[in-house]
Write a protein that holds these residues in place. Structure first.
Motif, mmCIF file in Angstrom:
data_model
loop_
_atom_site.group_PDB
_atom_site.id
_atom_site.type_symbol
_atom_site.label_atom_id
_atom_site.label_comp_id
_atom_site.label_asym_id
_atom_site.label_seq_id
_atom_site.Cartn_x
_atom_site.Cartn_y
_atom_site.Cartn_z
ATOM 1 N N PRO A 163 -9.666 -10.478 5.698
ATOM 2 C CA PRO A 163 -9.107 -9.430 6.569
ATOM 3 C C PRO A 163 -7.633 -9.643 6.886
ATOM 4 O O PRO A 163 -6.863 -8.672 6.951
ATOM 5 C CB PRO A 163 -9.978 -9.531 7.834
ATOM 6 N N PHE A 164 -7.224 -10.894 7.059
ATOM 7 C CA PHE A 164 -5.832 -11.175 7.389
ATOM 8 C C PHE A 164 -4.916 -10.912 6.196
ATOM 9 O O PHE A 164 -3.788 -10.437 6.354
ATOM 10 C CB PHE A 164 -5.694 -12.610 7.888
ATOM 11 N N VAL A 165 -5.393 -11.229 4.986
ATOM 12 C CA VAL A 165 -4.626 -10.897 3.791
ATOM 13 C C VAL A 165 -4.428 -9.383 3.711
ATOM 14 O O VAL A 165 -3.318 -8.892 3.446
ATOM 15 C CB VAL A 165 -5.351 -11.413 2.524
ATOM 16 N N THR A 166 -5.486 -8.634 3.966
ATOM 17 C CA THR A 166 -5.417 -7.178 3.923
ATOM 18 C C THR A 166 -4.433 -6.638 4.959
ATOM 19 O O THR A 166 -3.627 -5.748 4.678
ATOM 20 C CB THR A 166 -6.812 -6.573 4.178
ATOM 21 N N ILE A 167 -4.482 -7.193 6.155
ATOM 22 C CA ILE A 167 -3.601 -6.733 7.228
ATOM 23 C C ILE A 167 -2.135 -6.938 6.863
ATOM 24 O O ILE A 167 -1.310 -6.019 6.986
ATOM 25 C CB ILE A 167 -3.932 -7.458 8.548
ATOM 26 N N PHE A 168 -1.787 -8.124 6.371
ATOM 27 C CA PHE A 168 -0.375 -8.399 6.113
ATOM 28 C C PHE A 168 0.118 -7.773 4.816
ATOM 29 O O PHE A 168 1.323 -7.529 4.667
ATOM 30 C CB PHE A 168 -0.114 -9.909 6.160
ATOM 31 N N ILE A 169 -0.771 -7.489 3.878
ATOM 32 C CA ILE A 169 -0.374 -6.677 2.727
ATOM 33 C C ILE A 169 0.006 -5.280 3.205
ATOM 34 O O ILE A 169 1.018 -4.707 2.782
ATOM 35 C CB ILE A 169 -1.503 -6.613 1.683
ATOM 36 N N THR A 170 -0.799 -4.739 4.113
ATOM 37 C CA THR A 170 -0.510 -3.418 4.662
ATOM 38 C C THR A 170 0.801 -3.413 5.441
ATOM 39 O O THR A 170 1.603 -2.480 5.344
ATOM 40 C CB THR A 170 -1.661 -2.961 5.574
ATOM 41 N N VAL A 171 1.030 -4.464 6.226
ATOM 42 C CA VAL A 171 2.305 -4.586 6.947
ATOM 43 C C VAL A 171 3.465 -4.604 5.966
ATOM 44 O O VAL A 171 4.513 -3.967 6.196
ATOM 45 C CB VAL A 171 2.312 -5.864 7.813
ATOM 46 N N GLY A 172 3.302 -5.307 4.858
ATOM 47 C CA GLY A 172 4.342 -5.362 3.843
ATOM 48 C C GLY A 172 4.609 -4.010 3.212
ATOM 49 O O GLY A 172 5.761 -3.652 2.944
ATOM 50 N N LEU A 173 3.557 -3.246 2.967
ATOM 51 C CA LEU A 173 3.726 -1.908 2.387
ATOM 52 C C LEU A 173 4.464 -0.991 3.348
ATOM 53 O O LEU A 173 5.285 -0.157 2.936
ATOM 54 C CB LEU A 173 2.359 -1.325 2.019
ATOM 55 N N VAL A 174 4.192 -1.122 4.632
ATOM 56 C CA VAL A 174 4.906 -0.333 5.639
ATOM 57 C C VAL A 174 6.371 -0.760 5.687
ATOM 58 O O VAL A 174 7.285 0.068 5.728
ATOM 59 C CB VAL A 174 4.253 -0.493 7.029
ATOM 60 N N ALA A 175 6.608 -2.080 5.669
ATOM 61 C CA ALA A 175 7.982 -2.588 5.721
ATOM 62 C C ALA A 175 8.787 -2.136 4.511
ATOM 63 O O ALA A 175 10.000 -1.888 4.615
ATOM 64 C CB ALA A 175 7.967 -4.118 5.790
ATOM 65 N N GLU A 181 3.134 4.250 9.035
ATOM 66 C CA GLU A 181 2.281 3.515 9.964
ATOM 67 C C GLU A 181 0.924 4.189 10.113
ATOM 68 O O GLU A 181 -0.104 3.513 10.259
ATOM 69 C CB GLU A 181 2.973 3.392 11.317
ATOM 70 N N LEU A 182 0.912 5.521 10.073
ATOM 71 C CA LEU A 182 -0.360 6.245 10.165
ATOM 72 C C LEU A 182 -1.225 5.969 8.946
ATOM 73 O O LEU A 182 -2.430 5.685 9.071
ATOM 74 C CB LEU A 182 -0.107 7.751 10.290
ATOM 75 N N GLN A 183 -0.631 6.008 7.762
ATOM 76 C CA GLN A 183 -1.376 5.708 6.533
ATOM 77 C C GLN A 183 -1.880 4.268 6.545
ATOM 78 O O GLN A 183 -2.998 3.988 6.110
ATOM 79 C CB GLN A 183 -0.480 5.943 5.318
ATOM 80 N N ALA A 184 -1.035 3.377 7.065
ATOM 81 C CA ALA A 184 -1.431 1.976 7.137
ATOM 82 C C ALA A 184 -2.628 1.792 8.046
ATOM 83 O O ALA A 184 -3.553 1.025 7.749
ATOM 84 C CB ALA A 184 -0.261 1.129 7.630
ATOM 85 N N GLY A 185 -2.635 2.484 9.177
ATOM 86 C CA GLY A 185 -3.770 2.397 10.087
ATOM 87 C C GLY A 185 -5.047 2.883 9.439
ATOM 88 O O GLY A 185 -6.107 2.260 9.579
ATOM 89 N N GLU A 186 -4.937 3.992 8.720
ATOM 90 C CA GLU A 186 -6.116 4.532 8.031
ATOM 91 C C GLU A 186 -6.599 3.555 6.948
ATOM 92 O O GLU A 186 -7.804 3.363 6.764
ATOM 93 C CB GLU A 186 -5.769 5.877 7.400
ATOM 94 N N THR A 187 -5.650 2.947 6.250
ATOM 95 C CA THR A 187 -5.997 1.975 5.203
ATOM 96 C C THR A 187 -6.745 0.785 5.793
ATOM 97 O O THR A 187 -7.753 0.327 5.240
ATOM 98 C CB THR A 187 -4.729 1.483 4.490
ATOM 99 N N LEU A 188 -6.266 0.306 6.932
ATOM 100 C CA LEU A 188 -6.896 -0.855 7.553
ATOM 101 C C LEU A 188 -8.292 -0.533 8.057
ATOM 102 O O LEU A 188 -9.215 -1.338 7.921
ATOM 103 C CB LEU A 188 -6.030 -1.379 8.700
ATOM 104 N N VAL A 189 -8.451 0.624 8.648
ATOM 105 C CA VAL A 189 -9.776 1.021 9.139
ATOM 106 C C VAL A 189 -10.765 1.078 7.986
ATOM 107 O O VAL A 189 -11.897 0.585 8.084
ATOM 108 C CB VAL A 189 -9.714 2.378 9.861
ATOM 109 N N LEU A 190 -10.325 1.676 6.873
ATOM 110 C CA LEU A 190 -11.210 1.777 5.710
ATOM 111 C C LEU A 190 -11.450 0.412 5.083
ATOM 112 O O LEU A 190 -12.589 0.063 4.745
ATOM 113 C CB LEU A 190 -10.593 2.722 4.670
ATOM 114 N N ALA A 191 -10.372 -0.376 4.962
ATOM 115 C CA ALA A 191 -10.488 -1.672 4.291
ATOM 116 C C ALA A 191 -11.346 -2.646 5.078
ATOM 117 O O ALA A 191 -12.135 -3.397 4.498
ATOM 118 C CB ALA A 191 -9.105 -2.272 4.054
ATOM 119 N N LEU A 192 -11.204 -2.643 6.404
ATOM 120 C CA LEU A 192 -11.949 -3.595 7.225
ATOM 121 C C LEU A 192 -13.293 -3.025 7.676
ATOM 122 O O LEU A 192 -14.344 -3.608 7.423
ATOM 123 C CB LEU A 192 -11.107 -4.009 8.431
#
Length: 406
Positions: A163-175, A181-192
């Motif tokens: 889960p932490f790898v997924t979270i920080f990959i998503t943070v990197g994609l946003v950066a 940020e909205l897409q990232a939130g949706e990605t995290l909800v689905l991924a986790l």
């Protein structure tokens, strides 16, 4: 030029023919396959995996899928809770501290690195892989509680890090501007959330069906083991198709399946998934040597080498020491557990995911991770049998009347 599949088959056959003889040497299976791949690829140039990138990714993913499922499904929570809390301390205290320490050291060694990049490096290298030093957990002279703790840690920390790898990959994609940020939130909800749900449904549902079929005499023993492999593969594909995390889903499914079917299927039902995990993991190290190791070594920097050394020593041993505070364990035990935290397959596959997701500075991140794995493969593999013998000899000299670890 040898076709990659032919090369993989020949390497597996060669190790199978020599496996018993090599088991008493410092040449572990990961070392054998990584060296074979390196010699055939970068050194002799008789196999080229760069032209079969899809095959490379497929085999690495298949390896981690089976390793995650086999490790999680073999975990017996009831047995774990009856033993001293060493496993719980390594996972509950040692693992988070290892992630934090790895991130902090990355930030210090690599000047100008983004905080999320440092965190990603630390997290990707936090999981351990007992396969790189099999003698450490296989030597019967080593206390069972130590062997079990290292096995449990290795079996669970890759899934807990996911889960932490997924979270920080998503943070990197946003950066990097690839996602809002909205897409990232949706990605995290689905991924986790989605992955966990899929894993639970597949594991509990599939496990219950297998349990009922086994108890009613409908499922033959040989097919029970095949059913477990099919369940792992099906769970990964189902999660991947809806863009959830297939790896997390498989890990959850493995744990759920094991809790449902253990004691209700034939005794060797999990053997096929475990053997598949071992075989595919070996192929993963073969691919590391043949397709990844050459470019990684060519691009290695002094900073990357320094970080790899610190990751395998300070970043691992200090968190283990903190986790063991007030347990009364002796220094040799602490050093044994702290040193034998090799990095392996999970980190390799995490690196592949980072590249596949086109995370900013992906090559720099994965170079550090794969270099650390390569060094770990050698130093932990070479010292495993020797270290196990030395620790066992020390243990046998001390007073073993006390049931706790001396």
């Amino acid at each position: 030029m040898i076709h990659p599949v032919t090369f993989v088959a020949l390497a597996v056959l060669a190790y199978a023919l020599l496996s018993q003889r090599l088991s008493s040497t410092v040449v572990t299976a990961p070392i054998f396959f990584a060296v074979a791949g390196f010699v055939a690829g970068p050194v002799l140039g008789v196999v080229d995996l760069a032209t079969d990138e899809e095959l490379l990714i497929l085999l690495l993913e298949a390896a981690l899928v089976m390793v995650l499922f086999a490790d999680a499904s073999s975990l017996d929570i009831r047995r774990w809770t009856k033993e001293p809390s060493l496993s719980g301390r390594l996972l509950g205290i040692g693992l988070p501290l290892t992630m934090l320490a790895g991130a902090a050291v990355a930030a210090a060694v690599f000047g100008g690195i983004e905080p999320w990049q440092a965190a990603l490096v630390g997290i990707m290298l936090a999981p351990t892989d007992a396969a790189l030093g099999q003698a450490v957990v296989a030597n019967p002279r080593v206390p069972a509680v130590i062997r079990n703790a290292l096995n449990v840690e290795s079996g669970l920390n890759d899934g807990l890090a996911l889960p932490f790898v997924t979270i920080f990959i998503t943070v990197g994609l946003v950066a990097g501007g690839a996602e809002t940020e909205l897409q990232a939130g949706e990605t995290l909800v689905l991924a986790l959330g989605g992955s966990t749900l899929i894993g639970l449904v597949a594991g509990l549902g599939g496990g219950w069906l297998l349990r009922v079929a086994a108890e009613r005499g409908l499922a033959a023993g040989s097919w029970q083991s095949i059913a477990l492999v099919a369940l792992a593969a099906g769970t990964f594909v189902a999660a991947d198709q809806v863009e959830a995390s297939g790896f997390l889903a498989v890990w959850v499914a493995g744990w759920a399946t094991g809790s449902i079917v253990r004691g209700h299927v034939v005794g060797d039902a999990f053997q096929l998934s475990e053997q598949a995990a071992n075989g595919l993991a070996a192929i993963g190290f073969l691919l590391l040597g043949a397709g990844l190791l050459g470019p990684i070594l060519a691009r290695a920097t002094p900073e990357a080498m320094l970080y790899a050394v610190l990751s395998l020593t300070v970043v691992r041993i200090v968190p283990v020491a903190v986790a063991m505070l007030r347990t009364g364990v002796a220094v040799p035990t602490l050093l044994y557990v702290g040193w034998f935290g090799p990095r392996g397959l999970a980190s390799i596959v995490f690196a592949g995911v980072v590249v596949e997701q086109a995370v900013p500075a992906a090559n720099a991140i994965t170079d550090v991770v794969l270099l650390t794995v390569a060094i770990s493969l050698v130093v932990h593999g070479v010292t495993a049998a020797w270290g196990a013998r030395r620790y066992a000899a020390w243990f046998e000299r001390v007073d073993t009347a006390d049931p706790w670890i001396p």
